[in-house]
Design a protein around this motif. Structure first.
Motif, PDB file in Angstrom:
ATOM      1  N   MET A   1       6.555  -6.595 -16.317  1.00  0.00           N
ATOM      2  CA  MET A   1       5.352  -6.172 -17.034  1.00  0.00           C
ATOM      3  C   MET A   1       4.480  -5.250 -16.184  1.00  0.00           C
ATOM      4  SD  MET A   1       2.442  -8.531 -18.879  1.00  0.00           S
ATOM      5  CE  MET A   1       3.687  -9.450 -19.768  1.00  0.00           C
ATOM      6  N   LEU A   2       4.455  -5.475 -14.868  1.00  0.00           N
ATOM      7  CA  LEU A   2       3.678  -4.609 -13.984  1.00  0.00           C
ATOM      8  C   LEU A   2       4.220  -3.189 -13.995  1.00  0.00           C
ATOM      9  CD1 LEU A   2       1.375  -4.412 -11.932  1.00  0.00           C
ATOM     10  CD2 LEU A   2       2.979  -5.123 -10.151  1.00  0.00           C
ATOM     11  N   SER A   3       5.537  -3.044 -14.060  1.00  0.00           N
ATOM     12  CA  SER A   3       6.134  -1.703 -14.119  1.00  0.00           C
ATOM     13  C   SER A   3       5.779  -0.992 -15.422  1.00  0.00           C
ATOM     14  CB  SER A   3       7.656  -1.814 -13.977  1.00  0.00           C
ATOM     15  OG  SER A   3       8.016  -2.444 -12.763  1.00  0.00           O
ATOM     16  N   GLU A   4       5.695  -1.747 -16.523  1.00  0.00           N
ATOM     17  CA  GLU A   4       5.314  -1.145 -17.800  1.00  0.00           C
ATOM     18  C   GLU A   4       3.874  -0.652 -17.764  1.00  0.00           C
ATOM     19  OE1 GLU A   4       6.010  -3.982 -20.818  1.00  0.00           O
ATOM     20  OE2 GLU A   4       8.170  -4.145 -20.457  1.00  0.00           O
ATOM     21  N   LEU A   5       2.989  -1.412 -17.144  1.00  0.00           N
ATOM     22  CA  LEU A   5       1.597  -0.980 -17.053  1.00  0.00           C
ATOM     23  C   LEU A   5       1.460   0.252 -16.176  1.00  0.00           C
ATOM     24  CD1 LEU A   5      -0.188  -4.441 -16.697  1.00  0.00           C
ATOM     25  CD2 LEU A   5      -0.080  -2.993 -18.719  1.00  0.00           C
ATOM     26  N   LEU A   6       2.262   0.348 -15.128  1.00  0.00           N
ATOM     27  CA  LEU A   6       2.216   1.533 -14.263  1.00  0.00           C
ATOM     28  C   LEU A   6       2.729   2.776 -14.980  1.00  0.00           C
ATOM     29  CD1 LEU A   6       3.414  -0.070 -10.913  1.00  0.00           C
ATOM     30  CD2 LEU A   6       1.225   1.089 -11.267  1.00  0.00           C
ATOM     31  N   GLN A   7       3.532   2.602 -16.003  1.00  0.00           N
ATOM     32  CA  GLN A   7       4.032   3.746 -16.764  1.00  0.00           C
ATOM     33  C   GLN A   7       3.003   4.312 -17.729  1.00  0.00           C
ATOM     34  OE1 GLN A   7       7.615   2.395 -18.648  1.00  0.00           O
ATOM     35  NE2 GLN A   7       8.722   2.097 -16.722  1.00  0.00           N
ATOM     36  N   GLY A   8       1.854   3.652 -17.864  1.00  0.00           N
ATOM     37  CA  GLY A   8       0.781   4.191 -18.697  1.00  0.00           C
ATOM     38  C   GLY A   8       0.991   4.018 -20.169  1.00  0.00           C
ATOM     39  N   THR A   9       1.621   2.928 -20.576  1.00  0.00           N
ATOM     40  CA  THR A   9       1.864   2.701 -22.007  1.00  0.00           C
ATOM     41  C   THR A   9       0.636   2.149 -22.728  1.00  0.00           C
ATOM     42  OG1 THR A   9       2.733   0.498 -21.476  1.00  0.00           O
ATOM     43  CG2 THR A   9       4.320   2.307 -21.604  1.00  0.00           C
ATOM     44  N   ASP A  10      -0.347   1.694 -21.976  1.00  0.00           N
ATOM     45  CA  ASP A  10      -1.539   1.086 -22.583  1.00  0.00           C
ATOM     46  C   ASP A  10      -2.577   2.169 -22.876  1.00  0.00           C
ATOM     47  OD1 ASP A  10      -3.172  -0.824 -23.591  1.00  0.00           O
ATOM     48  OD2 ASP A  10      -3.780  -1.675 -21.672  1.00  0.00           O
ATOM     49  N   ILE A  11      -2.288   3.015 -23.841  1.00  0.00           N
ATOM     50  CA  ILE A  11      -3.170   4.129 -24.185  1.00  0.00           C
ATOM     51  C   ILE A  11      -4.353   3.608 -25.006  1.00  0.00           C
ATOM     52  CG2 ILE A  11      -3.334   6.351 -25.353  1.00  0.00           C
ATOM     53  CD1 ILE A  11      -0.384   6.750 -24.827  1.00  0.00           C
ATOM     54  N   GLY A  12      -5.538   4.061 -24.654  1.00  0.00           N
ATOM     55  CA  GLY A  12      -6.733   3.632 -25.359  1.00  0.00           C
ATOM     56  C   GLY A  12      -7.190   2.233 -25.001  1.00  0.00           C
ATOM     57  N   GLY A  13      -6.685   1.693 -23.903  1.00  0.00           N
ATOM     58  CA  GLY A  13      -7.030   0.337 -23.505  1.00  0.00           C
ATOM     59  C   GLY A  13      -7.894   0.317 -22.261  1.00  0.00           C
ATOM     60  N   PHE A  14      -8.119  -0.887 -21.798  1.00  0.00           N
ATOM     61  CA  PHE A  14      -8.936  -1.134 -20.611  1.00  0.00           C
ATOM     62  C   PHE A  14      -8.138  -2.045 -19.686  1.00  0.00           C
ATOM     63  CE2 PHE A  14     -12.668  -3.845 -18.950  1.00  0.00           C
ATOM     64  CZ  PHE A  14     -12.634  -3.179 -17.722  1.00  0.00           C
ATOM     65  N   LEU A  15      -7.710  -1.502 -18.563  1.00  0.00           N
ATOM     66  CA  LEU A  15      -6.934  -2.239 -17.571  1.00  0.00           C
ATOM     67  C   LEU A  15      -7.870  -2.696 -16.461  1.00  0.00           C
ATOM     68  CD1 LEU A  15      -4.239  -3.170 -16.249  1.00  0.00           C
ATOM     69  CD2 LEU A  15      -4.102  -0.901 -15.222  1.00  0.00           C
ATOM     70  N   LEU A  16      -7.880  -3.995 -16.192  1.00  0.00           N
ATOM     71  CA  LEU A  16      -8.761  -4.569 -15.187  1.00  0.00           C
ATOM     72  C   LEU A  16      -7.924  -5.181 -14.077  1.00  0.00           C
ATOM     73  CD1 LEU A  16     -11.708  -5.328 -14.410  1.00  0.00           C
ATOM     74  CD2 LEU A  16     -11.324  -7.510 -15.571  1.00  0.00           C
ATOM     75  N   ILE A  17      -8.242  -4.806 -12.836  1.00  0.00           N
ATOM     76  CA  ILE A  17      -7.601  -5.366 -11.649  1.00  0.00           C
ATOM     77  C   ILE A  17      -8.610  -6.284 -10.967  1.00  0.00           C
ATOM     78  CG2 ILE A  17      -6.494  -4.881  -9.435  1.00  0.00           C
ATOM     79  CD1 ILE A  17      -5.673  -2.163 -10.539  1.00  0.00           C
ATOM     80  N   GLN A  18      -8.259  -7.549 -10.842  1.00  0.00           N
ATOM     81  CA  GLN A  18      -9.140  -8.533 -10.217  1.00  0.00           C
ATOM     82  C   GLN A  18      -8.625  -8.861  -8.821  1.00  0.00           C
ATOM     83  OE1 GLN A  18     -11.351 -11.546 -13.140  1.00  0.00           O
ATOM     84  NE2 GLN A  18      -9.160 -11.820 -13.158  1.00  0.00           N
ATOM     85  N   ASP A  19      -9.502  -8.789  -7.838  1.00  0.00           N
ATOM     86  CA  ASP A  19      -9.128  -9.186  -6.488  1.00  0.00           C
ATOM     87  C   ASP A  19     -10.195 -10.102  -5.920  1.00  0.00           C
ATOM     88  OD1 ASP A  19     -11.233  -7.514  -5.930  1.00  0.00           O
ATOM     89  OD2 ASP A  19     -10.160  -6.220  -4.547  1.00  0.00           O
ATOM     90  N   SER A  20     -10.042 -10.478  -4.687  1.00  0.00           N
ATOM     91  CA  SER A  20     -10.998 -11.338  -4.006  1.00  0.00           C
ATOM     92  C   SER A  20     -10.967 -11.000  -2.533  1.00  0.00           C
ATOM     93  CB  SER A  20     -10.666 -12.817  -4.246  1.00  0.00           C
ATOM     94  OG  SER A  20      -9.390 -13.126  -3.732  1.00  0.00           O
ATOM     95  N   CYS A  21     -11.706 -11.782  -1.751  1.00  0.00           N
ATOM     96  CA  CYS A  21     -11.754 -11.527  -0.314  1.00  0.00           C
ATOM     97  C   CYS A  21     -10.433 -11.859   0.368  1.00  0.00           C
ATOM     98  CB  CYS A  21     -12.892 -12.324   0.323  1.00  0.00           C
ATOM     99  SG  CYS A  21     -12.748 -14.115   0.096  1.00  0.00           S
ATOM    100  N   THR A  22      -9.564 -12.624  -0.298  1.00  0.00           N
ATOM    101  CA  THR A  22      -8.272 -12.974   0.292  1.00  0.00           C
ATOM    102  C   THR A  22      -7.229 -11.880   0.115  1.00  0.00           C
ATOM    103  OG1 THR A  22      -7.614 -14.119  -1.741  1.00  0.00           O
ATOM    104  CG2 THR A  22      -8.710 -15.436  -0.036  1.00  0.00           C
ATOM    105  N   TYR A  23      -7.410 -11.019  -0.878  1.00  0.00           N
ATOM    106  CA  TYR A  23      -6.453  -9.936  -1.117  1.00  0.00           C
ATOM    107  C   TYR A  23      -7.186  -8.797  -1.809  1.00  0.00           C
ATOM    108  CZ  TYR A  23      -2.041  -7.606  -2.236  1.00  0.00           C
ATOM    109  OH  TYR A  23      -1.006  -6.702  -2.313  1.00  0.00           O
ATOM    110  N   CYS A  24      -7.098  -7.603  -1.235  1.00  0.00           N
ATOM    111  CA  CYS A  24      -7.779  -6.433  -1.783  1.00  0.00           C
ATOM    112  C   CYS A  24      -6.873  -5.740  -2.799  1.00  0.00           C
ATOM    113  CB  CYS A  24      -8.151  -5.463  -0.662  1.00  0.00           C
ATOM    114  SG  CYS A  24      -9.041  -3.988  -1.236  1.00  0.00           S
TER     115      CYS A  24
END
Length: 295
Positions: A1-24
């Motif tokens: 699924m991560l590879s599909e998101l990197l291909q830019g198939t989510d047109i017109g959407g909002f992609l959110l990346i969540q991180d924390s102090c343990t991993y940037c």
């Protein structure tokens, strides 16, 4: 699924990346920028957390003409008069005007680095309203945002996540060059798909999906569910076939059979009746039956 998101198939959407102090999660954010530039998309980055040089570090310099960085890192609150972009300009109209300053034939991809800085100075309601307006307005192709979840309350993080069409929560692994991505993706029909993948990011910002984590906890819980809780009891809770058959034939005392109902409703020749015949001493008035009462 991560590879599909990197291909830019989510047109017109909002992609959110969540991180924390343990991993940037900024390296993964830059991988999405690199993938979008390779697809010849126009990228607008609103940078609050890092400078332009730090963000472009690792990206191919040959595609910088399609990468527009709006510096909000130097003066995010607008204390000087020459700030390119401030947190107070974070609105649907302000961002649309910012994107229209560059001539482009198709909607661009908007990258926000990061939403945490904005949420510290703008109300979460206003931020969510702006993101929703940008999604509906058609000014941008896709919105990609970085959020430091350990800087906010669960309510704020939950509100932003519910607005996103795809959420990638990154966490560290035992190996330093590996990360764990917990992905939640919502389709337009409302279907929610979740997945977990182990990935690594190379120096050229390409993402390699290694495998899925082994869910020891899930296997253990399934094993516990298969254990019979009645195995070690001193009495038997189950019935044999003969006992079950005898139970089904047993007539319950509060359940009337057809014969019993007929006997109760239709009196036979041997049933008794109570007859009352008033005598002459009875003071009974047909017009006032309650005349003998002292009322």
């Amino acid at each position: 699924m991560l590879s599909e998101l990197l291909q830019g198939t989510d047109i017109g959407g909002f992609l959110l990346i969540q991180d924390s102090c343990t991993y940037c999660g900024r390296d993964l954010l830059k991988s999405f920028i690199e993938a979008a530039l390779n697809r010849e998309e126009v990228i607008h980055v609103v940078g609050f957390d890092v400078s332009e040089g730090e963000l472009k570090d690792g990206l191919k310099s040959s595609v910088f003409q399609r990468l527009h960085f709006h510096n909000a890192f130097a003066d995010p609150l607008g204390w000087t008069d020459n700030s390119p972009f401030t947190v107070h300009q974070f609105s649907s109209s302000g961002l649309t005007e910012l994107l229209n300053q560059t001539a482009q034939s198709k909607p661009a991809t908007l990258v926000i680095d990061s939403l945490s800085w904005i949420l510290r100075h703008v109300s979460p309601t206003a931020v969510c309203h702006t993101l929703q307006q940008l999604k509906k307005g058609g000014a941008v192709r896709t919105i990609i945002g970085l959020l430091h979840e350990d800087m906010h309350s669960r309510g704020i993080v939950g509100s932003v996540c519910r607005l996103a069409t795809s959420v990638i929560t990154v966490a560290p692994r035992t190996k330093a060059d590996e990360g764990l991505a917990k992905i939640t993706r919502r389709s337009k029909s409302g279907k929610v798909v979740q997945d977990e993948q182990i990935f690594s990011i190379r120096k050229d910002l390409t993402v390699t999906v290694l495998s899925k984590p082994t869910n020891f906890g899930r296997k253990q819980s399934n094993t516990e569910e298969q254990v019979d809780p009645t195995a070690n009891l001193t009495f038997n809770l189950r019935l044999t076939d003969a006992e079950r058959e005898a139970k089904e034939k047993l007539a319950l005392p509060f359940v009337f059979s057809t014969e019993k109902k007929t006997a109760l409703l239709h009196s036979g020749p041997g049933s008794g009746k109570i007859l009352y015949e008033p005598d002459a001493n009875d003071d009974y008035d047909q017009e006032d039956p309650d005349d003998d009462l002292d009322v």
